[in-house]
Design a protein around this motif. Sequence first.
Motif, short mmCIF file in Angstrom:
data_model
loop_
_atom_site.label_atom_id
_atom_site.label_comp_id
_atom_site.label_asym_id
_atom_site.label_seq_id
_atom_site.Cartn_x
_atom_site.Cartn_y
_atom_site.Cartn_z
N THR A 7 0.83 -1.21 0.00
CA THR A 7 0.00 0.00 0.00
C THR A 7 0.86 1.25 0.00
O THR A 7 0.48 2.29 -0.54
N GLU A 8 2.04 1.19 0.60
CA GLU A 8 2.93 2.35 0.66
C GLU A 8 3.25 2.86 -0.74
O GLU A 8 3.12 4.04 -1.05
N THR B 83 1.71 2.21 -3.55
CA THR B 83 0.50 2.66 -4.24
C THR B 83 0.11 4.06 -3.82
O THR B 83 -0.22 4.91 -4.65
N SER B 84 0.13 4.32 -2.52
CA SER B 84 -0.25 5.63 -2.01
C SER B 84 0.75 6.70 -2.45
O SER B 84 0.37 7.82 -2.79
N THR B 85 2.04 6.36 -2.46
CA THR B 85 3.06 7.32 -2.88
C THR B 85 2.90 7.67 -4.35
O THR B 85 3.05 8.83 -4.75
N ARG C 277 -7.82 10.83 -1.90
CA ARG C 277 -8.42 10.39 -3.15
C ARG C 277 -8.88 11.62 -3.94
O ARG C 277 -9.33 12.60 -3.35
N ARG D 251 0.10 7.61 -6.05
CA ARG D 251 -1.10 8.46 -6.14
C ARG D 251 -0.76 9.89 -5.73
O ARG D 251 -1.21 10.85 -6.36
N GLN D 252 0.07 10.03 -4.71
CA GLN D 252 0.48 11.36 -4.27
C GLN D 252 1.37 12.03 -5.31
O GLN D 252 1.28 13.24 -5.53
N PRO E 163 -1.61 15.14 2.80
CA PRO E 163 -2.00 13.74 2.98
C PRO E 163 -2.98 13.59 4.14
O PRO E 163 -2.97 14.38 5.09
N MET F 16 -1.50 8.98 4.23
CA MET F 16 -1.91 8.38 2.97
C MET F 16 -2.40 9.48 2.02
O MET F 16 -2.96 10.48 2.46
N SER F 17 -2.20 9.28 0.74
CA SER F 17 -2.64 10.26 -0.24
C SER F 17 -4.16 10.37 -0.26
O SER F 17 -4.86 9.37 -0.14
#
Length: 242
Positions: free
Chosen positions: A51-52, A54-56, A233, A58-59, A222, A230-231
């Motif tokens: 998830t790290e 993926t979130s990075t 949405r 997205r950010q 975030p 987390m980024s």
Amino acid sequence: MTWPHGPHHGGIKHVAPNPLQFCREKKDVPNCEFHYDNLVTNVWNLFSAGTETTSTMRQALLMMIKHPDIQACVHKEIDDVIGQERSPSMDDRSKMPYTDAVIHEVQRNMDLTQTAVPHKVKVNIEFKKYFIPKDTMVLPLLSSVLIDPKLWKNPERFDPENFLDEEGRFKKNDAFVVFGTGKQACLGEGLARMELFLFFTTLLQHFTFVGTKPPEEIDTTPSSCSFGNMSRRYDCYAKPRA
């Protein structure tokens, strides 16, 4: 579900049972590490660690929407070094200091995990006039390093210049501790660095990312969760590049 295990003998492929079945078979073995609780923990670690990245990512795209001028600079460097005829490779990273700096700055600015994993003090030590006895559990505060004005050019804002020298070359900084510190730093650091560079560069090679509202109205802060930052949405347009 099985996976290859061990050598082949006489043309027969040896396979091991699926993890859950294997745990059941080993449930009566004393001190065996193959048990249900350990399986659940490992599966959770795989999902949370994945998830790290993926979130990075997205950010990273959100920051490109927020800063179209920076996105344009990344596009130019991609065009100059890679072009549109082939896919990016890790060999390209050393030739793309600006893109590399942008990716690092996304991670620093995002501050995904505020603390490192727990560490234990091996010997009695004194740190900044505080005595820390042996076997004390400590949690390094990564956030304090990532925003320290003594260590960064512009710590309070998103600025790739934090990772570039005066001649535009990528500049390493020991204060970049987003993957933790010490011997217990993130085991997936190498994989995460590779994924971020290849995914980010490939996406920017083919698309221009535009928000559904003006850049000045976009909130890039975030959102906090139990794991860290987390980024947020968001909606955006991915416009194919000519």
